[in-house]
Design an enzyme around this catalytic site. Sequence first.
Site, short mmCIF file in Angstrom:
data_model
loop_
_atom_site.label_atom_id
_atom_site.label_comp_id
_atom_site.label_asym_id
_atom_site.label_seq_id
_atom_site.Cartn_x
_atom_site.Cartn_y
_atom_site.Cartn_z
N ASP A 9 5.43 -4.24 -5.30
CA ASP A 9 6.36 -4.53 -4.21
C ASP A 9 6.17 -3.43 -3.17
OD1 ASP A 9 8.48 -4.59 -2.48
OD2 ASP A 9 10.04 -4.64 -4.02
N CYS A 53 21.02 -2.64 -2.69
CA CYS A 53 20.41 -3.72 -3.47
C CYS A 53 19.67 -3.19 -4.69
CB CYS A 53 19.46 -4.57 -2.64
SG CYS A 53 20.29 -5.51 -1.38
N LYS A 93 9.96 -4.97 8.07
CA LYS A 93 10.03 -3.54 7.72
C LYS A 93 8.82 -2.78 8.23
CE LYS A 93 12.67 -4.34 3.48
NZ LYS A 93 14.03 -3.82 3.69
N GLN A 131 8.49 -1.08 0.96
CA GLN A 131 8.82 0.23 1.54
C GLN A 131 7.59 1.11 1.73
OE1 GLN A 131 11.61 1.06 2.81
NE2 GLN A 131 12.89 -0.60 2.03
C1 LIG Z 1 11.63 -2.24 -2.28
C2 LIG Z 1 12.11 -3.51 -1.65
N1 LIG Z 1 11.75 -4.68 -2.17
C3 LIG Z 1 12.15 -5.84 -1.63
C4 LIG Z 1 12.94 -5.89 -0.51
C5 LIG Z 1 13.37 -7.22 0.03
O1 LIG Z 1 12.79 -7.46 1.27
P1 LIG Z 1 13.19 -8.76 2.10
O2 LIG Z 1 14.68 -8.81 2.14
O3 LIG Z 1 12.58 -8.52 3.44
O4 LIG Z 1 12.59 -9.94 1.40
C6 LIG Z 1 13.35 -4.69 0.06
C7 LIG Z 1 14.24 -4.71 1.25
O5 LIG Z 1 15.23 -4.04 1.34
C8 LIG Z 1 12.93 -3.48 -0.52
O6 LIG Z 1 13.31 -2.31 0.00
#
Ligand SMILES: Cc1ncc(COP(=O)(O)O)c(C=O)c1O
Lengths: 407, 139
Positions: free
Chosen positions: A202, A366, A228, A205
């Site tokens: 993932d 989150c 992002k 970030q």
């Molecule tokens: C580490 C990580 N994974 C996944 C996401 C989810 O991204 P999105 O809401 O753009 O799908 C985020 C967003 O805050 C994140 O920081």
Amino acid sequence: MTEKLDIKAIRNDFPILSRTVYDRPLIYLDNAATTQKPRCVVEAIEHVYYHQNANIHRGVHYLSQRATEAHETARATVRDFIHATSSNEIVFTRGTTEAINLLATSYGETFCKEGDEIIISAMEHHANIVPWQMLRDRKGIKLKIVPLTELGELDIPAFEQLLSGRTKLVSLAHVSNVLGTINPVKEIIEKAHAHNIPVLIDGAQAVSHMPVDMQQIDADFYVFSGHKIYGPNGIGVLYGKEKWLDMLPPYHGGGEMIAHVTFEKTIFADLPFKFEAGTPDYVGSVALATAMNYLSSFGMENIAAYENDLLRDATEKMMKIDGMRIYGTSPRKSSVISFLVNDIHPFDMGTLLDKLGIAVRTGHHCAMPLMSALGIDGTLRASFAFYNTHEEIDALIAGIERITKMF
Amino acid sequence: MTINEKQDQIVETFEEYTDWMDKYAYLIEIGNNLSPLDPKSKVNQNLIEGCQSRVWLDAEYTNGIIHFMAESDAVIVKGIVSLLIDVVSGHTPDEILNTDLYFIDKIGLKEHLSPTRANGLLAMVKQIKLYALAFKTKG
Ligand SMILES: Cc1ncc(COP(=O)(O)O)c(C=O)c1O
């Protein structure tokens, strides 16, 4: 040797940075949630709509061909930006979340059966937890959680212990959105590959903060969100090695993703189109590519070096504040600082910083399981982008000091 | 004092503070002065879970009058909570049900009652009215 960036000129590329909030200059330190957009990205969106808007891939007419070319050129830009080998490995999604859900369905349904295991970690965003829990509930698989060390790093020996013949996938953050920890993904992937286990990273970030090279880290899947990385909201990327994507069934069905349809049977299109059902976001793709070209014009190494300066400066100054606790103290961090001061509730501190014009995030980010592991309900989080300045850090410090005295 | 007289008094007090930070300093003071909730009231059943902060709200009904008790884990929220329960406590269910809580808007804290704030305050205001309705029907 890294080059110095002209931050003042860069800030001028981002119109929003010169606005005020509550009559104070905006200090935007919530970049981990979403980044601001440079003028060129917004202009790219305008350009597509005003000059080449047409549905792609199925038009013989001039505009449709220009739009298709632009969308596919954008795909090539993404490919080059993360050093993928082929455009077939780049699937456009709506974001990180959709990309992980795609894999949890397409990969999960194909390769996972009852009793199998998927490894995630204690620092994951809900986007990299919930889709796997949903798969678990459908398939009866188990989730194994890599614990963290005191510094907020993955416990690598513990991770190695979790790898087993039942492990079907390892899915970990490249960079923690709370702790800022940059995980040693290359090393992790090597260890998993030694057991023939594929790895999903993932990168939500990571991609905006450092050079990311698929050839170097050898991830099987890598996902991130456009918003992002200074691109538009609503587009994201799933990178997958061709050999894996070839083996996976489509996630959504519809137009664009087919080669031939009769009522009896559908033959799916080739990569990457079989994963892009319906009219894709051919505006977002172009704008995302524009953002990547913009970043490349400065060099990701230079951006990383400057952000690292900001991180060091902010960390040093924050540590001098009485009662300051920083969560995530790995020596390998990206420009994210989660913190609490004394017993001041993050909501209180965040509300007051806001009134000083300083935008930070408060709450669980989150990552509720991580909050539980840390034994707290939430933190404040300041996250820096390459348009932030040392002066803004000083304003943050002064703000925190002033607010701390109010309690 | 009627509910509206109490509201007007709060509005008047807050008019002295023109700067945001002063306004919040005052709210923090009020929040810190709110006496802690009795442990028997600070239970999950009385918890209003916001995404950012939590509010506990309990109520007593004696001789036709409702008395509210509340607390929050965030001090600013506690300050607003304290103002809210001062305004509505000591009144009949009907008085509370017919009241428009305009003071929050007038003192510039409306944003804290917006659904996006997720601090539990909006739900608390609803809960106050629900208590009033429940006590009214119980008679
Ligand atoms: C580490 C990580 N994974 C996944 C996401 C989810 O991204 P999105 O809401 O753009 O799908 C985020 C967003 O805050 C994140 O920081």
